[in-house]
Motif scaffolding. Sequence first.
Motif, PDB file in Angstrom:
ATOM      1  N   ARG A  51       0.849  -1.201   0.000  1.00  7.52           N
ATOM      2  CA  ARG A  51       0.000   0.000   0.000  1.00  7.52           C
ATOM      3  C   ARG A  51       0.887   1.255   0.000  1.00  7.52           C
ATOM      4  O   ARG A  51       1.991   1.232   0.564  1.00  7.52           O
ATOM      5  N   ALA A  52       0.354   2.321  -0.594  1.00 10.37           N
ATOM      6  CA  ALA A  52       1.134   3.566  -0.730  1.00 10.37           C
ATOM      7  C   ALA A  52       0.943   4.487   0.481  1.00 10.37           C
ATOM      8  O   ALA A  52      -0.189   4.727   0.895  1.00 10.37           O
ATOM      9  N   VAL A  54       2.693   8.283   2.049  1.00  9.54           N
ATOM     10  CA  VAL A  54       3.626   9.383   1.829  1.00  9.54           C
ATOM     11  C   VAL A  54       4.594   9.468   3.016  1.00  9.54           C
ATOM     12  O   VAL A  54       4.210   9.173   4.148  1.00  9.54           O
ATOM     13  N   ILE A  70       2.063   8.463   8.792  1.00 10.55           N
ATOM     14  CA  ILE A  70       0.784   8.538   9.506  1.00 10.55           C
ATOM     15  C   ILE A  70      -0.261   7.959   8.567  1.00 10.55           C
ATOM     16  O   ILE A  70      -0.364   8.394   7.408  1.00 10.55           O
ATOM     17  N   TYR A  71      -0.992   6.959   9.032  1.00 10.64           N
ATOM     18  CA  TYR A  71      -1.948   6.327   8.125  1.00 10.64           C
ATOM     19  C   TYR A  71      -3.311   6.148   8.773  1.00 10.64           C
ATOM     20  O   TYR A  71      -3.434   6.031   9.993  1.00 10.64           O
ATOM     21  N   LYS A  72      -4.296   6.117   7.897  1.00 11.47           N
ATOM     22  CA  LYS A  72      -5.686   5.954   8.330  1.00 11.47           C
ATOM     23  C   LYS A  72      -6.106   4.519   8.088  1.00 11.47           C
ATOM     24  O   LYS A  72      -5.759   3.946   7.050  1.00 11.47           O
ATOM     25  N   GLY A  75      -8.951  -0.341   5.016  1.00 11.75           N
ATOM     26  CA  GLY A  75      -9.383  -1.687   4.618  1.00 11.75           C
ATOM     27  C   GLY A  75      -8.363  -2.727   5.047  1.00 11.75           C
ATOM     28  O   GLY A  75      -7.632  -2.543   6.026  1.00 11.75           O
ATOM     29  N   GLY A  77      -5.378  -3.814   3.976  1.00 10.05           N
ATOM     30  CA  GLY A  77      -3.943  -3.503   4.062  1.00 10.05           C
ATOM     31  C   GLY A  77      -3.603  -2.718   5.321  1.00 10.05           C
ATOM     32  O   GLY A  77      -2.643  -3.034   6.032  1.00 10.05           O
ATOM     33  N   THR A  78      -4.391  -1.696   5.604  1.00  7.28           N
ATOM     34  CA  THR A  78      -4.090  -0.863   6.777  1.00  7.28           C
ATOM     35  C   THR A  78      -4.478  -1.577   8.079  1.00  7.28           C
ATOM     36  O   THR A  78      -3.867  -1.333   9.117  1.00  7.28           O
ATOM     37  N   VAL A 119      -6.904  12.842   5.457  1.00  4.83           N
ATOM     38  CA  VAL A 119      -5.642  12.097   5.378  1.00  4.83           C
ATOM     39  C   VAL A 119      -4.610  12.773   4.451  1.00  4.83           C
ATOM     40  O   VAL A 119      -3.492  12.292   4.289  1.00  4.83           O
ATOM     41  N   ALA A 231      -5.712   4.417  -6.755  1.00 10.41           N
ATOM     42  CA  ALA A 231      -5.495   3.020  -6.377  1.00 10.41           C
ATOM     43  C   ALA A 231      -4.203   2.540  -7.017  1.00 10.41           C
ATOM     44  O   ALA A 231      -4.011   2.686  -8.226  1.00 10.41           O
ATOM     45  N   MET A 232      -3.287   2.017  -6.217  1.00  7.09           N
ATOM     46  CA  MET A 232      -1.983   1.612  -6.749  1.00  7.09           C
ATOM     47  C   MET A 232      -1.778   0.111  -6.634  1.00  7.09           C
ATOM     48  O   MET A 232      -1.952  -0.447  -5.553  1.00  7.09           O
TER      49      MET A 232
HETATM   50  C1  LIG Z   1       0.787   8.474  -3.278  1.00  7.58           C
HETATM   51  C2  LIG Z   1      -0.124   8.069  -2.144  1.00  7.58           C
HETATM   52  C3  LIG Z   1       0.209   8.431  -0.858  1.00  7.58           C
HETATM   53  C4  LIG Z   1      -0.630   8.054   0.206  1.00  7.58           C
HETATM   54  N1  LIG Z   1      -0.282   8.428   1.462  1.00  7.58           N
HETATM   55  C5  LIG Z   1      -1.070   8.067   2.492  1.00  7.58           C
HETATM   56  C6  LIG Z   1      -0.713   8.409   3.831  1.00  7.58           C
HETATM   57  O1  LIG Z   1       0.331   9.015   4.093  1.00  7.58           O
HETATM   58  N2  LIG Z   1      -1.546   8.026   4.821  1.00  7.58           N
HETATM   59  C7  LIG Z   1      -2.694   7.328   4.570  1.00  7.58           C
HETATM   60  O2  LIG Z   1      -3.423   7.019   5.505  1.00  7.58           O
HETATM   61  N3  LIG Z   1      -3.047   6.993   3.322  1.00  7.58           N
HETATM   62  C8  LIG Z   1      -2.263   7.322   2.285  1.00  7.58           C
HETATM   63  N4  LIG Z   1      -2.616   6.955   1.023  1.00  7.58           N
HETATM   64  C9  LIG Z   1      -3.835   6.153   0.840  1.00  7.58           C
HETATM   65  C10 LIG Z   1      -3.507   4.700   1.159  1.00  7.58           C
HETATM   66  O3  LIG Z   1      -2.633   4.167   0.175  1.00  7.58           O
HETATM   67  C11 LIG Z   1      -4.780   3.892   1.188  1.00  7.58           C
HETATM   68  O4  LIG Z   1      -5.597   4.351   2.227  1.00  7.58           O
HETATM   69  C12 LIG Z   1      -4.462   2.432   1.407  1.00  7.58           C
HETATM   70  O5  LIG Z   1      -3.947   1.882   0.225  1.00  7.58           O
HETATM   71  C13 LIG Z   1      -5.702   1.689   1.833  1.00  7.58           C
HETATM   72  O6  LIG Z   1      -5.358   0.331   1.865  1.00  7.58           O
HETATM   73  P1  LIG Z   1      -6.311  -0.726   2.547  1.00  7.58           P
HETATM   74  O7  LIG Z   1      -5.841  -2.068   2.130  1.00  7.58           O
HETATM   75  O8  LIG Z   1      -6.454  -0.451   3.984  1.00  7.58           O
HETATM   76  O9  LIG Z   1      -7.690  -0.400   1.871  1.00  7.58           O
HETATM   77  P2  LIG Z   1      -8.405  -1.188   0.703  1.00  7.58           P
HETATM   78  O10 LIG Z   1      -9.536  -0.320   0.325  1.00  7.58           O
HETATM   79  O11 LIG Z   1      -8.688  -2.595   1.079  1.00  7.58           O
HETATM   80  O12 LIG Z   1      -7.335  -1.229  -0.441  1.00  7.58           O
HETATM   81  C14 LIG Z   1      -7.305  -0.222  -1.360  1.00  7.58           C
HETATM   82  C15 LIG Z   1      -5.947  -0.182  -2.050  1.00  7.58           C
HETATM   83  O13 LIG Z   1      -5.441  -1.497  -2.207  1.00  7.58           O
HETATM   84  C16 LIG Z   1      -4.836  -1.654  -3.466  1.00  7.58           C
HETATM   85  N5  LIG Z   1      -5.549  -2.718  -4.188  1.00  7.58           N
HETATM   86  C17 LIG Z   1      -6.340  -3.624  -3.622  1.00  7.58           C
HETATM   87  N6  LIG Z   1      -6.742  -4.506  -4.525  1.00  7.58           N
HETATM   88  C18 LIG Z   1      -6.223  -4.142  -5.712  1.00  7.58           C
HETATM   89  C19 LIG Z   1      -6.267  -4.658  -7.030  1.00  7.58           C
HETATM   90  N7  LIG Z   1      -6.967  -5.764  -7.326  1.00  7.58           N
HETATM   91  N8  LIG Z   1      -5.595  -4.021  -8.004  1.00  7.58           N
HETATM   92  C20 LIG Z   1      -4.903  -2.911  -7.720  1.00  7.58           C
HETATM   93  N9  LIG Z   1      -4.821  -2.380  -6.501  1.00  7.58           N
HETATM   94  C21 LIG Z   1      -5.455  -2.983  -5.501  1.00  7.58           C
HETATM   95  C22 LIG Z   1      -4.873  -0.356  -4.080  1.00  7.58           C
HETATM   96  O14 LIG Z   1      -3.664   0.267  -3.798  1.00  7.58           O
HETATM   97  C23 LIG Z   1      -6.012   0.351  -3.401  1.00  7.58           C
HETATM   98  O15 LIG Z   1      -5.829   1.730  -3.365  1.00  7.58           O
HETATM   99  C24 LIG Z   1      -1.812   7.311  -0.046  1.00  7.58           C
HETATM  100  C25 LIG Z   1      -2.139   6.932  -1.351  1.00  7.58           C
HETATM  101  C26 LIG Z   1      -1.307   7.322  -2.389  1.00  7.58           C
HETATM  102  C27 LIG Z   1      -1.658   6.907  -3.783  1.00  7.58           C
END
Ligand SMILES: Cc1cc2nc3c(=O)[nH]c(=O)nc-3n(C[C@H](O)[C@H](O)[C@H](O)COP(=O)(O)OP(=O)(O)OC[C@H]3O[C@@H](n4cnc5c(N)ncnc54)[C@H](O)[C@@H]3O)c2cc1C
Length: 281
Positions: A51-52, A54, A70-72, A75, A77-78, A119, A231-232
Amino acid sequence: MIETRATVVSNDPEGQNYWRLRLSLKIPLRPQPGQFAMLRPSDQIEPILRRAFVFYRVKERDTGTDCEFIYKIVGRGTQQLRRARPGDTIDFLGPLGRGFHFETLTPSTGEVYLVSGGVGLPALYMLAEELSLRGIHVKLFHGEATARPEMEPAGLSDFTLLLGREAIVCTTEDGSFGRRGLVTEPLEEELRQGATCPARIFACGPSAMLREITRLSREFRVPAEISVEAAMGCGFGVCLGCVVPVRDCTTHRVTFKRVCIEGPVFSADELAWEDLPASAS
Ligand SMILES: Cc1cc2nc3c(=O)[nH]c(=O)nc-3n(C[C@H](O)[C@H](O)[C@H](O)COP(=O)(O)OP(=O)(O)OC[C@H]3O[C@@H](n4cnc5c(N)ncnc54)[C@H](O)[C@@H]3O)c2cc1C
Ligand code: FES
């Protein structure tokens, strides 16, 4: 770009639904403000994708680098990341992307406004540090939908220490913390009343906020740079999962750019807002 394992120094709750993760790396690292890393707990198979996040704060040591994020909790991943304990290892890939452009700014070019929503705040701390170090006056506008009055938004106390309370304007939509309303309202007031225009606006937050900042930057002729989230999948340009539409300023043709390679920071004018999904923030 370095792929390595980082060791968790601490991982603690902060504010509402946020966590602060401190990692120790055995290598030197100098990320630019606005760059990010892809993280995933090393001992977990699921989720497969990193997960991405900053870079929030970075400190070089003789033996390596300490990084803070710092992250929120959003889902899967977090949720996994939240379970990481001191001594655990994290798959680390970074620094990635292009950060904010501030090299031409000096104390004489004028004040700089930072604008964040939710965030989006962590994306601006290293930039605030860098600008303050250069003697540039910085003002922060930060907005949340709601907050517990007794709980400051995560990271805000660091900004207060760095910039001073008088340089910070906070809003919540329901008035539970700071001023009631949207963060772009005091920003617009400031732009209308200000004796001088800021040299630049840097922003990160929800797309509705960023669109409004683009409108204000055009109306008041203040260049704005914004950090976009998407979404990355990979984080390094291969999967094309993170593309956003951009408009060529001379031909007006709409093409696509990858947030992970050509971004996450774009000029506000460059983004084709009308073609961006409402959730691209
Ligand atoms: C450049 C950047 C910087 C960020 N910085 C911060 C930060 O400092 N703090 C913060 O709280 N959040 C930040 N975010 C947001 C953070 O990346 C998302 O909140 C985090 O990915 C959520 O992950 P999750 O698994 O908890 O949520 P989910 O909703 O379960 O997962 C969403 C993310 O999972 C990935 N993903 C899942 N399945 C797939 C798939 N099939 N194909 C492709 N991708 C998939 C994607 O990256 C998607 O964005 C940033 C995002 C970006 C792009
Ligand atoms: S995240 Fe894979 S190309 Fe950008």
